[in-house]
Design a protein around this motif. Sequence first.
Motif, PDB file in Angstrom:
ATOM      1  N   ILE B  55       1.108  -1.576   0.270  1.00 33.47           N
ATOM      2  CA  ILE B  55       0.455  -0.118   0.509  1.00 33.47           C
ATOM      3  C   ILE B  55       0.860   1.663   0.405  1.00 33.47           C
ATOM      4  CG2 ILE B  55      -1.764   1.223   1.497  1.00 33.47           C
ATOM      5  CD1 ILE B  55      -2.510  -1.887   2.263  1.00 33.47           C
ATOM      6  N   PRO B  56       1.908   1.433   1.068  1.00 36.07           N
ATOM      7  CA  PRO B  56       2.847   2.831   1.287  1.00 36.07           C
ATOM      8  C   PRO B  56       3.749   2.432   0.143  1.00 36.07           C
ATOM      9  CG  PRO B  56       2.920   1.708   2.938  1.00 36.07           C
ATOM     10  CD  PRO B  56       2.138   0.802   2.259  1.00 36.07           C
ATOM     11  N   GLY B  57       3.851   1.334  -0.909  1.00 33.78           N
ATOM     12  CA  GLY B  57       5.023   1.149  -2.120  1.00 33.78           C
ATOM     13  C   GLY B  57       5.979   0.526  -1.047  1.00 33.78           C
ATOM     14  N   GLY B  75      -7.572   9.710  -3.330  1.00 32.85           N
ATOM     15  CA  GLY B  75      -7.671   9.964  -4.329  1.00 32.85           C
ATOM     16  C   GLY B  75      -6.847   9.985  -5.536  1.00 32.85           C
ATOM     17  N   ALA B  76      -5.224   9.934  -4.716  1.00 26.21           N
ATOM     18  CA  ALA B  76      -4.326   9.868  -5.175  1.00 26.21           C
ATOM     19  C   ALA B  76      -3.798   8.768  -5.697  1.00 26.21           C
ATOM     20  CB  ALA B  76      -3.066  10.410  -4.654  1.00 26.21           C
ATOM     21  N   GLU B  77      -3.525   8.427  -7.151  1.00 22.47           N
ATOM     22  CA  GLU B  77      -2.558   6.688  -7.304  1.00 22.47           C
ATOM     23  C   GLU B  77      -1.323   7.192  -6.792  1.00 22.47           C
ATOM     24  OE1 GLU B  77      -4.279   4.229  -9.175  1.00 22.47           O
ATOM     25  OE2 GLU B  77      -2.177   3.651  -8.859  1.00 22.47           O
ATOM     26  N   LEU B  78      -1.098   5.462  -5.879  1.00 19.49           N
ATOM     27  CA  LEU B  78       0.170   5.376  -5.768  1.00 19.49           C
ATOM     28  C   LEU B  78       1.153   5.147  -6.846  1.00 19.49           C
ATOM     29  CD1 LEU B  78      -0.433   4.635  -1.644  1.00 19.49           C
ATOM     30  CD2 LEU B  78      -0.351   7.309  -2.565  1.00 19.49           C
ATOM     31  N   THR B  79       1.065   3.828  -7.123  1.00 15.45           N
ATOM     32  CA  THR B  79       1.736   3.082  -7.944  1.00 15.45           C
ATOM     33  C   THR B  79       2.325   3.959  -9.092  1.00 15.45           C
ATOM     34  OG1 THR B  79      -0.206   2.524  -9.547  1.00 15.45           O
ATOM     35  CG2 THR B  79       0.204   0.982  -8.176  1.00 15.45           C
ATOM     36  N   GLY B  80       3.140   3.607  -9.386  1.00 21.53           N
ATOM     37  CA  GLY B  80       4.389   4.746 -10.237  1.00 21.53           C
ATOM     38  C   GLY B  80       4.855   5.879  -9.508  1.00 21.53           C
ATOM     39  N   ARG B  87       7.009   9.499   0.300  1.00 24.93           N
ATOM     40  CA  ARG B  87       7.264  10.420   1.292  1.00 24.93           C
ATOM     41  C   ARG B  87       6.077  10.537   1.998  1.00 24.93           C
ATOM     42  NH1 ARG B  87      12.307  13.414   4.358  1.00 24.93           N
ATOM     43  NH2 ARG B  87      11.146  12.363   5.229  1.00 24.93           N
ATOM     44  N   PRO B  88       5.205  11.258   2.146  1.00 21.18           N
ATOM     45  CA  PRO B  88       4.004  12.392   2.826  1.00 21.18           C
ATOM     46  C   PRO B  88       2.439  10.972   3.286  1.00 21.18           C
ATOM     47  CG  PRO B  88       4.364  13.651   0.642  1.00 21.18           C
ATOM     48  CD  PRO B  88       4.796  12.636   0.567  1.00 21.18           C
ATOM     49  N   PHE B  89       3.192   9.526   1.795  1.00 21.25           N
ATOM     50  CA  PHE B  89       2.428   8.185   2.043  1.00 21.25           C
ATOM     51  C   PHE B  89       2.960   7.724   3.086  1.00 21.25           C
ATOM     52  CE2 PHE B  89       1.133  10.570  -1.534  1.00 21.25           C
ATOM     53  CZ  PHE B  89      -0.730  10.774  -1.598  1.00 21.25           C
ATOM     54  N   ARG B  90       4.071   7.758   3.772  1.00 26.35           N
ATOM     55  CA  ARG B  90       4.529   6.499   4.577  1.00 26.35           C
ATOM     56  C   ARG B  90       4.943   7.379   5.595  1.00 26.35           C
ATOM     57  NH1 ARG B  90       9.378   4.445   0.386  1.00 26.35           N
ATOM     58  NH2 ARG B  90       8.310   3.433  -1.259  1.00 26.35           N
TER      59      ARG B  90
END
Lengths: 332, 327
Positions: B55-57, B75-80, B87-90
């Motif tokens: 999920i957080p790559g 709403g934001a696509e995390l893959t790629g 960083r802000p997602f982890r």
Amino acid sequence: MTQLLEVEGLVKHYQSGGFLSRPKPPVRAVDGVSFTVAPGETLGLVGESGSGKSTIGRNILRLEVPTAGTVRFEGVDLATVSPGELRALRRRMQIIFQDPFGSLNPRRSIGASVAEGLEIHQMLPKREVASRVSELLAEVGLDPAYASRYPHEFSGGQRQRIGIARALAVEPRFVVCDEPVSALDVSVQAQVINLLLDLRDRRGLAYLFIAHDLAVVRQIAHRVAVMYLGTIVELGAASTVIEAPRHPYTQALVSAVPDPDPRSARSRIVLAGEPPSPSAPPPGCPFEPRCFHPLRDARCRTERPVLRRVAEQDVACHYAEVIAAPPLVPTS
Amino acid sequence: MTPLLEISNLRVMFPVRGADPVVPVDDVSFSLAPGELVALVGESGCGKSLTGLSIPGLLPTGALLGPATSVRYDGAELTGLDERALRPFRGQRIAMIFQDPMASLNPVMRVGAQIGEAITAHRRVPRAEVDRRVVDLLAEVGIADPASRARSYPHQLSGGMRQRVMIAIALAGEPGLLIADEPTTALDVTVQAQILELLDRLRVARGMAVLLITHDLGIVAGRADRVLVMYAGRIVETAPTGPLFARPDHPYTAGLFASIPRLGGSAARLSPIPGTVPRPDQWPDGCRFHPRCPVCVDKCTRERPLLLPIERDDHLAACWVAQGNVA
């Protein structure tokens, strides 16, 4: 009935520090524990980590030397026998561990590991060993053709079956099962519990079944001893201890067992804090600092309760007579 | 309600030279609403932890995502996304806790400093403010005497306290989603109960969604809003917790229930699932549960069943027999 195993006042303290540092107070892993196991009986020993349950198992088999107390097996005090006699007695008392991989030699085929006990105790002529190993593997539900394979080729459940075959090879009467299923997945755990039940019925084995999971113990034990900080706080028939516990710790332990039925209405007791250190146990009741019972008073802080008969079970609580069990177990 | 997290067609692949790739997570789709507690349940090797990590790559070296994989957070696509964009997602918007807090904590750093590091990792905060927030967070996760505990090293704390510290670190970035991977498996049962109560309380107080990854169906009951059951890299059943426990539709879920020792009733013999969980490089064809399934028919050995509703719109099972489609 004559008992197969009698444990009286068993104490095991571990000394720490002292060589280059100041000696520290000993860790009181087991602090005066008594119980018996009859032939063919399963006694469940339940407790959380650090309660001393595994230490008891190792001290019974004299894999460690107890600090005090006696252990009698088939009426013989194990402290008084010669090393040769102890070796002969050990054939009749075996142990199964949580992690069978740790107790199997990775460089020996599992057939060789299972045969080891047969050879040490010279139980069979050499030419009969291989066929006996095949029988043992079949008895624990493994393909006898696996005898030539090595431990890494097996799953956790299969390794536990190998550990069981190895313990059974020497025809024991008593087996210490030290958390035998806690490392296994739930679908495999049930297979191994059923295997242990079958073997018990078929061979008349007695087990000391050590586990932290009360629900697992419920499946297999006739009687249950609940440990807290090196002492037994409650001992009785499995159904009594689990359905009508009288020690507040047992009540909390029963209520904390996750119940896979969300519809069941039962009270949950969430204990505050964690067990105290076994090197500095409270002077009174070991459970007093976490006890939630309204009757808790100064006596609990100063006077250690002794295990005594209350109603149907033995309880170590000053107020066991007046403590009623809340509905902890779903009635279905 | 728009989902907070939406995963579709998640495939995690490990390429193998000269052979087909090993696919430990194979076509997994699910979503989480804000503030929802969803449990992802399965046995070892089913792909549940890899699903959480992806999920957080945070995939292990060598792992690749499938081309159709999409992971959308708010709403934001995390893959790629590259490491910098992730960083802000982890840690901040998506936080994780694991089974063994000792492996995640720095053994030579005071726990207060480690929580402070998590607070300043994503934003500038004045020193005095950081110290105050550290104490607040330790108090929020139920650590008594937080100001002095902040000066402890991890080895001076018990397992339960370490897990509380990990939760405090996870909360530092004020995440909208907490992924808790077997958070109580290493803990004693009375401490496990404390940590689960804490997670539930934080979820309600903060409106934080929780993905609880566990092998233990018992801790799911009475806590999770919904359950996803994984087997051999795929979701085989999903439903709100009540209906799932009342009537599991997939034979694997039913088998898991029959395997669980219970305290109540009589100590009847358990009915285990025969055989063992297959390895990711040996997934069976068709329905991957078919070699162990008591109701398997010929079709199950050949064709993959899709996750479809059975009786209720929100109760789905990937089983030809449950779907009544065995011809």
